[in-house]
Write an enzyme that holds these catalytic residues in place. Sequence first.
Site, short mmCIF file in Angstrom:
data_model
loop_
_atom_site.label_atom_id
_atom_site.label_comp_id
_atom_site.label_asym_id
_atom_site.label_seq_id
_atom_site.Cartn_x
_atom_site.Cartn_y
_atom_site.Cartn_z
N SER A 105 -29.99 7.86 -16.76
CA SER A 105 -30.99 8.73 -17.17
C SER A 105 -31.43 9.46 -16.03
CB SER A 105 -31.77 8.44 -18.15
OG SER A 105 -31.29 7.75 -19.32
N GLU B 56 -36.47 10.09 -13.23
CA GLU B 56 -36.83 8.95 -13.23
C GLU B 56 -36.36 8.16 -11.93
OE1 GLU B 56 -35.65 6.83 -17.07
OE2 GLU B 56 -34.75 5.31 -15.93
N ARG C 73 -41.57 2.01 -18.33
CA ARG C 73 -40.73 2.29 -16.97
C ARG C 73 -41.96 2.15 -15.85
NH1 ARG C 73 -37.61 1.79 -20.39
NH2 ARG C 73 -35.64 3.02 -20.82
C1 LIG Z 1 -25.31 3.94 -15.90
C2 LIG Z 1 -26.72 3.48 -15.82
C3 LIG Z 1 -27.24 3.05 -16.97
C4 LIG Z 1 -28.67 2.70 -16.65
N1 LIG Z 1 -29.30 2.24 -17.97
C5 LIG Z 1 -30.81 1.81 -17.79
C6 LIG Z 1 -31.40 1.62 -18.94
O1 LIG Z 1 -31.08 1.55 -19.93
N2 LIG Z 1 -32.77 1.30 -18.78
C7 LIG Z 1 -33.42 1.22 -17.63
O2 LIG Z 1 -34.58 0.79 -17.50
N3 LIG Z 1 -32.60 1.59 -16.63
C8 LIG Z 1 -31.34 2.11 -16.39
N4 LIG Z 1 -30.76 2.29 -15.45
C9 LIG Z 1 -31.51 2.29 -14.18
C10 LIG Z 1 -31.46 1.02 -13.20
O3 LIG Z 1 -30.12 0.59 -13.37
C11 LIG Z 1 -32.60 -0.04 -13.15
O4 LIG Z 1 -33.66 0.71 -13.05
C12 LIG Z 1 -32.21 -1.20 -12.55
O5 LIG Z 1 -33.38 -2.22 -12.41
C13 LIG Z 1 -32.18 -0.92 -10.92
O6 LIG Z 1 -32.00 -2.15 -10.23
P1 LIG Z 1 -31.12 -2.14 -8.93
O7 LIG Z 1 -30.99 -3.43 -8.43
O8 LIG Z 1 -29.93 -1.25 -8.82
O9 LIG Z 1 -32.42 -1.33 -8.02
P2 LIG Z 1 -32.36 -0.29 -6.84
O10 LIG Z 1 -31.67 0.89 -7.38
O11 LIG Z 1 -31.68 -1.00 -5.50
O12 LIG Z 1 -33.84 0.04 -6.50
C14 LIG Z 1 -34.68 0.55 -7.58
C15 LIG Z 1 -36.34 0.54 -6.78
O13 LIG Z 1 -36.49 -0.72 -7.01
C16 LIG Z 1 -36.94 -1.24 -5.55
N5 LIG Z 1 -36.51 -2.72 -5.61
C17 LIG Z 1 -35.23 -3.08 -5.67
N6 LIG Z 1 -35.23 -4.25 -5.40
C18 LIG Z 1 -36.15 -4.84 -5.26
C19 LIG Z 1 -37.03 -6.18 -5.16
N7 LIG Z 1 -36.31 -7.31 -5.07
N8 LIG Z 1 -38.21 -6.25 -5.01
C20 LIG Z 1 -39.05 -5.13 -4.85
N9 LIG Z 1 -38.68 -4.01 -5.20
C21 LIG Z 1 -37.33 -3.74 -5.41
C22 LIG Z 1 -36.44 -0.47 -4.66
O14 LIG Z 1 -37.05 -0.28 -3.37
C23 LIG Z 1 -36.49 1.02 -5.41
O15 LIG Z 1 -37.59 1.47 -5.36
C24 LIG Z 1 -29.63 2.68 -15.40
C25 LIG Z 1 -28.64 3.22 -14.33
C26 LIG Z 1 -27.46 3.42 -14.23
C27 LIG Z 1 -26.43 3.92 -13.11
#
Ligand SMILES: Cc1cc2nc3c(=O)[nH]c(=O)nc-3n(C[C@H](O)[C@H](O)[C@H](O)COP(=O)(O)OP(=O)(O)OC[C@H]3O[C@@H](n4cnc5c(N)ncnc54)[C@H](O)[C@@H]3O)c2cc1C
Length: 366
Positions: free
Chosen positions: A245, A347, A167
């Site tokens: 999580s 997280e 992570r």
């Molecule tokens: C129901 C559910 C299940 C999930 N299951 C998992 C799992 O199994 N495994 C796991 O690892 N995660 C899981 N996650 C967490 C999440 O989905 C991941 O971390 C995902 O990659 C976040 O993507 P996002 O586009 O929503 O990012 P955001 O929430 O928009 O951003 C997250 C972070 O990344 C930064 N960021 C976003 N886009 C960029 C970019 N293009 N360049 C640089 N920085 C950026 C943001 O500034 C922020 O700090 C889960 C979440 C939910 C709601």
Amino acid sequence: MTASYLLQSPADLSALNTMALACQAEQVITLSDEAQLEQILNAKHQHEPLFVLSGGSNVLLPPTLTATVLRPLLRGITVLDDRDDSIHIEVMAGENWHDLVLYTVNNGWYGLENLALIPGLTGAAPVQNIGAYGVQLDDCVTHVRACHLPTQTWHDFDKAACQFGYRDSIFKQQAGEWLITRVGFALHKDPTRVQAGYGDLQAQALQLANDAARQHINPVDVMQAIIAIRQSKLPDPKVLPNCGSFFKNPVIETAHFHSLQTQFPQIVGYKVDEQQTKVAAGWLIDHAGLKGGGIAPILSHEQQALVLTNHSAKNDPIQACQQDVAATQHFIQQQILAKYNIMLEREPVWIDRDGQINMSNTTLAS
Ligand SMILES: Cc1cc2nc3c(=O)[nH]c(=O)nc-3n(C[C@H](O)[C@H](O)[C@H](O)COP(=O)(O)OP(=O)(O)OC[C@H]3O[C@@H](n4cnc5c(N)ncnc54)[C@H](O)[C@@H]3O)c2cc1C
């Protein structure tokens, strides 16, 4: 000619974060290509705060966001190299992650199937090196292209330079400094190569394959099994807002784990090395009697103790906000500390009012 970017000022972000927290941003800029980012950065003062938001599934947004929010919604998938047994692709940051997994697997390009149904966009996936069911993003990543926002310089990272960990990555360590626009993946085309050693994934996939003649499962079976397991276990953020999580699985001294085992023989842990053991945070919360608990409207999920859910209805006059999450986070952390002498770590990313990413684990309010 570069198309112009989309600017909204102000903008309501409550529907753009999966925890559905109330958040008003002063300014949101939606990008559809890399040249637009250069235009924006050239027009801005160097010290003006910026915050990058993709799918909003791993953030805890503040009620008011004064930083300019950049949404990198660049689209496109390019094949860089196509061979008999492998393929090298480059994916733009705004491609939906789960759609990408479906697209690759349906094309017979394998490697991402265990990461099906993780919410969010491709550009965010390297930030915390997303992982699930025994696979992490870095198992397939070849390169990442990103802009360093403070210096307005473009960088091409090979896999080693991304410093991926559990992570973790350089983009998370240098939080808020990078905007990722492209991610490269090396995928294979061998349908007999699967990663199904995690839990009862193999059995679930075989059961779903529903074909007595088949001895072996393929990546499509694995993907479908994972989709079915996730749909049965995890609340859908569109129905019950959450950010997956909420706490990391804590790594503790093995001696501490052994002493907990004498008190709690069923405690779930996995050996990291001779000195350290990773403990299932969900088990700790569940067996502390906190499943379904917390401080309303933010409650631990009835089936998945590790997931905090937002029960304030979308049309409530008072929407839940970041401080409500902090109250439940603090409550659970204190209970777990008192019972097991373990401090749980959050997280999702806590965002301050000025768009700064707050790394403190005990933040109570912004
Ligand atoms: C129901 C559910 C299940 C999930 N299951 C998992 C799992 O199994 N495994 C796991 O690892 N995660 C899981 N996650 C967490 C999440 O989905 C991941 O971390 C995902 O990659 C976040 O993507 P996002 O586009 O929503 O990012 P955001 O929430 O928009 O951003 C997250 C972070 O990344 C930064 N960021 C976003 N886009 C960029 C970019 N293009 N360049 C640089 N920085 C950026 C943001 O500034 C922020 O700090 C889960 C979440 C939910 C709601």
